[in-house]
Design a protein around this motif. Structure first.
Motif, short mmCIF file in Angstrom:
data_model
loop_
_atom_site.label_atom_id
_atom_site.label_comp_id
_atom_site.label_asym_id
_atom_site.label_seq_id
_atom_site.Cartn_x
_atom_site.Cartn_y
_atom_site.Cartn_z
N LEU B 26 0.83 -1.21 0.00
CA LEU B 26 0.00 0.00 0.00
C LEU B 26 0.86 1.26 0.00
CD1 LEU B 26 -2.86 -0.61 2.59
CD2 LEU B 26 -3.06 -0.38 0.10
N ASN B 27 1.94 1.19 0.73
CA ASN B 27 2.78 2.38 0.87
C ASN B 27 3.48 2.75 -0.44
OD1 ASN B 27 3.44 4.44 2.63
ND2 ASN B 27 5.42 3.52 3.15
N LEU B 37 -7.35 9.81 3.15
CA LEU B 37 -8.48 9.55 4.04
C LEU B 37 -8.90 8.09 3.89
CD1 LEU B 37 -10.60 10.71 6.05
CD2 LEU B 37 -12.11 11.02 4.06
N ILE B 38 -8.86 7.36 5.02
CA ILE B 38 -9.31 5.97 5.01
C ILE B 38 -10.80 5.93 5.33
CG2 ILE B 38 -9.05 3.71 6.09
CD1 ILE B 38 -6.20 4.52 6.87
N LEU B 39 -11.57 5.27 4.48
CA LEU B 39 -13.01 5.14 4.71
C LEU B 39 -13.34 3.69 5.03
CD1 LEU B 39 -12.55 7.22 2.04
CD2 LEU B 39 -14.91 7.72 2.66
N TYR B 40 -14.22 3.48 5.98
CA TYR B 40 -14.60 2.11 6.34
C TYR B 40 -16.03 2.09 6.85
CZ TYR B 40 -13.23 3.64 11.04
OH TYR B 40 -13.12 4.33 12.20
N GLY B 41 -16.50 0.88 7.20
CA GLY B 41 -17.90 0.72 7.55
C GLY B 41 -18.12 0.62 9.04
N LEU B 51 -7.98 -2.58 9.91
CA LEU B 51 -7.77 -1.13 9.92
C LEU B 51 -6.43 -0.79 10.58
CD1 LEU B 51 -9.16 1.54 9.14
CD2 LEU B 51 -10.07 1.62 11.46
N ASP B 52 -6.14 -1.43 11.69
CA ASP B 52 -4.86 -1.17 12.37
C ASP B 52 -3.67 -1.54 11.48
OD1 ASP B 52 -5.91 -0.11 14.64
OD2 ASP B 52 -5.88 -1.98 15.79
N LYS B 53 -3.79 -2.66 10.77
CA LYS B 53 -2.69 -3.07 9.88
C LYS B 53 -2.47 -2.04 8.78
CE LYS B 53 -3.51 -8.02 10.41
NZ LYS B 53 -4.30 -9.07 9.75
N VAL B 54 -3.57 -1.54 8.21
CA VAL B 54 -3.46 -0.53 7.14
C VAL B 54 -2.80 0.73 7.69
CG1 VAL B 54 -4.82 1.02 5.69
CG2 VAL B 54 -5.40 -1.41 5.79
N LYS B 55 -3.23 1.14 8.88
CA LYS B 55 -2.66 2.36 9.47
C LYS B 55 -1.17 2.17 9.80
CE LYS B 55 -5.46 4.14 12.66
NZ LYS B 55 -6.56 4.06 13.67
N GLU B 56 -0.81 0.99 10.21
CA GLU B 56 0.60 0.69 10.51
C GLU B 56 1.45 0.83 9.23
OE1 GLU B 56 2.17 0.17 13.26
OE2 GLU B 56 4.10 -0.47 12.41
N LEU B 58 0.87 2.68 6.73
CA LEU B 58 0.89 4.08 6.28
C LEU B 58 1.33 5.03 7.39
CD1 LEU B 58 -2.49 4.11 4.28
CD2 LEU B 58 -0.18 3.75 3.38
N LYS B 59 2.01 4.51 8.41
CA LYS B 59 2.24 5.34 9.62
C LYS B 59 3.15 6.54 9.37
CE LYS B 59 6.01 2.38 11.19
NZ LYS B 59 6.36 1.26 12.04
N SER B 60 3.94 6.50 8.29
CA SER B 60 4.83 7.64 8.03
C SER B 60 4.11 8.79 7.34
CB SER B 60 6.00 7.18 7.16
OG SER B 60 5.52 6.78 5.89
N ARG B 61 2.81 8.65 7.11
CA ARG B 61 2.07 9.67 6.36
C ARG B 61 1.02 10.34 7.22
NH1 ARG B 61 1.08 8.15 0.92
NH2 ARG B 61 2.41 6.49 0.18
N GLU B 62 0.44 11.40 6.66
CA GLU B 62 -0.69 12.06 7.29
C GLU B 62 -1.95 11.35 6.83
OE1 GLU B 62 -0.74 16.24 6.54
OE2 GLU B 62 -2.55 16.55 7.75
N VAL B 63 -2.63 10.69 7.73
CA VAL B 63 -3.78 9.87 7.37
C VAL B 63 -4.97 10.21 8.25
CG1 VAL B 63 -4.65 7.49 7.43
CG2 VAL B 63 -2.38 7.94 6.51
N GLY B 64 -6.16 10.36 7.64
CA GLY B 64 -7.39 10.57 8.41
C GLY B 64 -8.31 9.37 8.29
N GLU B 65 -9.39 9.38 9.03
CA GLU B 65 -10.33 8.26 9.04
C GLU B 65 -11.76 8.75 8.94
OE1 GLU B 65 -10.13 5.39 12.26
OE2 GLU B 65 -8.01 5.91 12.50
#
Lengths: 393, 393
Positions: B26-27, B37-41, B51-56, B58-65
Motif C-alpha cells: 500500500l505504501n 483519508l481511510i473510509l470504512y464501515g 484497519l490497524d494493519k493498514v494504518k501501521e 501508512l504510519k509515516s504519512r498524514e492519514v485521516g479516518e
C-alpha cells in the motif's frame, strides 16, 4: 499437498474499441497535438485499402508512414524506424497490421526513448538487458487476429544476422488503444486465418497446460477459449465465409488468449514458443506452424510432468471420458494434432521437408540463447528439448 | 435471423494486487505526496485488526479516518465524508471494506470534485443527473468478495428519506488499485459469505441470461463463472474452512463477475437488480437475498423472452440433458432456487415474513424511479414486474 494459487498483479490499461465502422474514432482517441507515424508491414494493408482509410480519417493532421515491417519483424528494419522517429520528432505511433507490426511498433516506441543502444533491451547474448523505463504512446488497428499483441505489453523481435528471435516487454508498452474491427479480417487468406487460430490455441495451452494450483476459474476460462477455437476453427478458415459473429469471436478470442485473463495466479510454460522460435529463426517456417510441430510432441514427452492437467484437458476440452488416464492423454494429444492438421498445418518436421539434421542445430540454438532450463518448473533441459524435437520428426 | 455481437469498448485500468501478505505494498502504490483519508464501515475492520494493519503500513504519512459507512451506503452519511474531504484537503481516498464501503468511496471521490450539488449525479427524481467529469484518485482494500466494485467504475447509493437505491458510474471512478488478500475473508460470517456467492452469481446472470448474439466466448466465460460458484459455494460458506484456494477462487470470481469480462458485446438485463433494490429500500433485506427472491421468479415469468439462453443454461451449467425445452427450463430454475437455498437464503417473500401487501408498494416504487421499461429489450413493463413479484410470494 495441493499447491496454492500464486500471488499476482493484473494491470491492463489498453482501451479496446471493438466492432463495425469504428475507424472514424481514431481521430478522437489520438490526441490532437500529436505528430503521428503510421507503421505497417507489406502490401496487404495498402492493397485492401485499410491504410488509405486510416489516412483519410487522420487527414487533418501531420502524419508520416513507415512500411516494410516483416512477418517476423527484424531489429535491422526497426532500428531505421527508430532513427526516423527521432529525426522527425514523431510523438505518437499507430500500428496498422497484425502482431508483427504491433510487436515492431512496441519496440520502436520503447527504442526511441531508450537511454543507450536499443539492442540492450534484450539479453540472451544479444545485449545487456536493461529495463524499459519509458516509451512513446502508441495505438493499433488490428488486421490479423493471432498474437494478442494488441492488448498486452510484450513483443518478439528477430535478429537476422544472429539468427535469434527474442522477447521483450514492460509496463510502458501497452497500446493506449487498439481498434478491433472483425470486418478487416474478411480479406485474409486461409493460411493466415489458420495460423491465427493455432497461435491463439497454443497461447492458451502455454498458460493452462502445467500443473493444478486450485485456480478453478482460470482453468475454466482457458477451457472456454480452447473450446471456442475448436468450435469456430472450421468456419474461420473458409476465406469466403464472412459471417460476422464467426470473425468477431475469432478476433476477441485471439485477444483474450494473451491479455492476462488466463494467466493470473497460475504457472506458465512457454517452452513450445521457445522451441518454435528457433525453428522460425533457422528455417523461416510460420510461427504458428512451428507451434503445431512442437506442441503435440511436447505434450507427449512431458506427459508425466503435465499428467493431471492433460487428463483434465482430455475430459473437459475434448470430452474424452473412456479409458484410463494414459489412454485419455493419448487421445487428447491425437485430437490436438488432428485439429491443427484440419486447419491445414503439418505437425511434423517431415511435413516441411526437414529431417533429423535439424535436431542438433536447433538444440545448439537453444543453448546459445540460454534456454537450457525452461517450462513451468524450469526442468526442461536441453536433453528434454532434444527429445521433443526428435519426437516431432 | 441470427443477431450480431454488439460493438463494445473495454477499458479497465484498475491495478489488481492479489494474494497473501501484500498489505505492505500500500505504501508504494499510494503516491507519497498524497494526504490520505481511510473510509470504512462498521466495526469489523476494527475488530479483526485490518484497519490497524493498514494504518501501521501508512504510519509515516498524514492519514485521516471516516468510519460508519452503512451496509447500504447512504447519501446522508457520505455527504458528511465529502464535507470532511473538502475541509481537510484530502487528495487520496482508501476504502477498507466490502462493496458498500467501496461504492460509498467512489461517490465521495466524485462528489468532492463535482461542480454543484452531488445529489445531481443521480436522476430518477432525485437530482438533475449531470455527468461525473472528474474524481479524486482512490484505492481499495477488499475484505468482502461480492459486488465486484473493486474493479469497476459503478456504485449504488441509498437515499434514506426518499426510500431509493440508485446507481451511478463514470470513466473517472475506477479504483487506481485494489488489494485483494483472500486471507482477509477468513473472519467473515457465513451469512456474508453466502451473500457474496449469490451476489456474484446474479451479476453473471444479468449479463448472460438474455438472448444469443453469437458471443461464444463471452457465453462460455459466463458459464465458467457460474460453474465455479456452484462448485465452491458449499466450501465457501463453511466459516471455519480456511482453505486458501477456495477463498482465493471466491474472491477472484466475485471480481470477475462484474469487471467487464463477461459483458463485452452482449445485451444485459439488470432487472433482477432493479426489482431487488426496491425490496432492500422498503424492507431492509440484504441485497443478495433480494436477488435470491427475484431471480428464480423472473426466470419463470420471462421464460419465453429468455428461452434460448435458458435452455443453454440448463444444459451447460447444470448438465440437464433430458426432457424437452420447457422441462429443461423448469429443472434449471429449480436448480437455481435450490442452490440459493443451500446457501441459507430464502427465495420467496414468505421466507422473510412478507405477503401480498408488498406487491403494490414495490411496483409503485419502480414507477416512481422510472423503472417502467427495463430488461435487455426494454420490454419488462410494470405489469411484468408485478407478475414477477407476485410469482415470488
Amino acid at each position: 499437498m495441493q499447491k496454492e494459487m500464486l500471488n499476482f498483479d493484473y494491470y491492463n490499461p489498453t482501451h479496446i474499441i471493438f466492432g463495425k465502422n469504428r475507424l472514424e474514432e481514431l481521430n478522437q482517441v489520438i490526441p490532437q497535438d500529436k505528430k503521428v507515424l503510421i507503421l505497417y508491414g507489406g502490401g496487404s494493408v495498402k492493397r485492401f485499402g485499410t491504410l488509405d482509410k486510416v489516412k483519410e480519417v487522420l487527414k487533418s493532421r501531420e502524419v508520416g508512414e513507415f512500411g516494410g515491417i516483416e512477418a517476423n519483424p527484424t531489429y535491422e528494419t526497426l532500428i531505421k524506424a527508430i532513427k526516423l522517429v527521432k529525426e522527425e520528432n514523431y510523438d505518437f505511433l499507430l500500428a496498422v497490421g497484425g502482431g508483427s507490426v504491433i510487436d515492431g511498433t512496441k519496440f520502436v516506441a520503447a527504442g526511441a526513448l531508450f537511454d543507450g543502444e536499443p539492442m540492450d533491451i534484450f539479453g540472451s547474448g544479444i545485449g545487456e538487458k536493461r529495463p524499459i523505463t519509458k516509451a512513446l504512446p502508441f495505438g493499433t488497428v488490428l488486421t490479423l487476429p493471432a498474437t494478442g499483441s494488441e492488448m498486452n505489453s510484450g513483443g518478439v523481435i528477430t535478429f537476422v544476422e544472429k539468427k535469434a528471435k527474442l522477447g521483450f516487454g514492460s509496463a510502458y508498452t501497452y497500446p493506449v488503444f487498439s481498434l478491433l474491427d472483425p470486418e478487416l479480417t474478411y480479406t485474409l487468406p486461409k493460411r493466415q486465418l489458420a495460423n491465427g487460430i493455432m497461435d491463439a490455441y497454443v497461447h492458451v495451452m502455454e498458460q493452462y497446460m502445467t500443473y493444478p494450483v486450485g485456480a478453478l476459474l482460470q482453468d475454466r476460462y482457458a477451457e472456454s477459449l480452447l473450446q471456442t477455437l475448436i468450435e469456430i476453427g472450421p468456419a474461420v478458415i473458409e476465406e469466403d465465409n464472412h459471417d460476422y459473429n464467426t470473425r468477431a469471436t475469432f478476433m476477441w478470442s485471439a485477444t483474450n488468449a494473451l491479455n492476462g485473463t488466463l494467466s493470473r495466479g497460475v504457472p506458465q510454460d512457454w517452452a513450445s514458443h521457445s522451441l518454435g522460435h528457433e525453428i522460425t529463426a533457422l528455417y523461416g517456417i510460420d510461427h504458428a506452424r512451428t507451434l503445431a510441430i512442437v506442441l503435440p510432441s511436447l505434450l507427449n514427452v512431458r506427459r508425466n510432468e503435465k499428467h493431471d492437467k492433460l487428463v483434465q484437458y482430455a475430459e473437459r476440452v475434448w470430452g474424452i471420458t473412456s479409458g484410463n488416464d494414459e489412454e485419455k492423454i493419448d487421445a487428447a494429444i491425437l485430437k490436438t494434432r488432428e485439429f491443427f492438421e484440419s486447419l491445414g498445418a503439418g505437425t511434423r518436421f517431415s511435413d516441411y521437408g526437414l529431417g533429423e539434421e535439424v535436431v542438433d542445430l536447433l538444440v545448439d540454438q537453444l543453448e546459445r540463447h540460454g534456454l537450457t532450463n525452461i517450462s513451468e518448473r524450469g526442468d526442461q533441459t536441453l536433453e528434454v528439448s532434444r527429445q521433443i524435437y526428435t519426437n516431432a520428426l
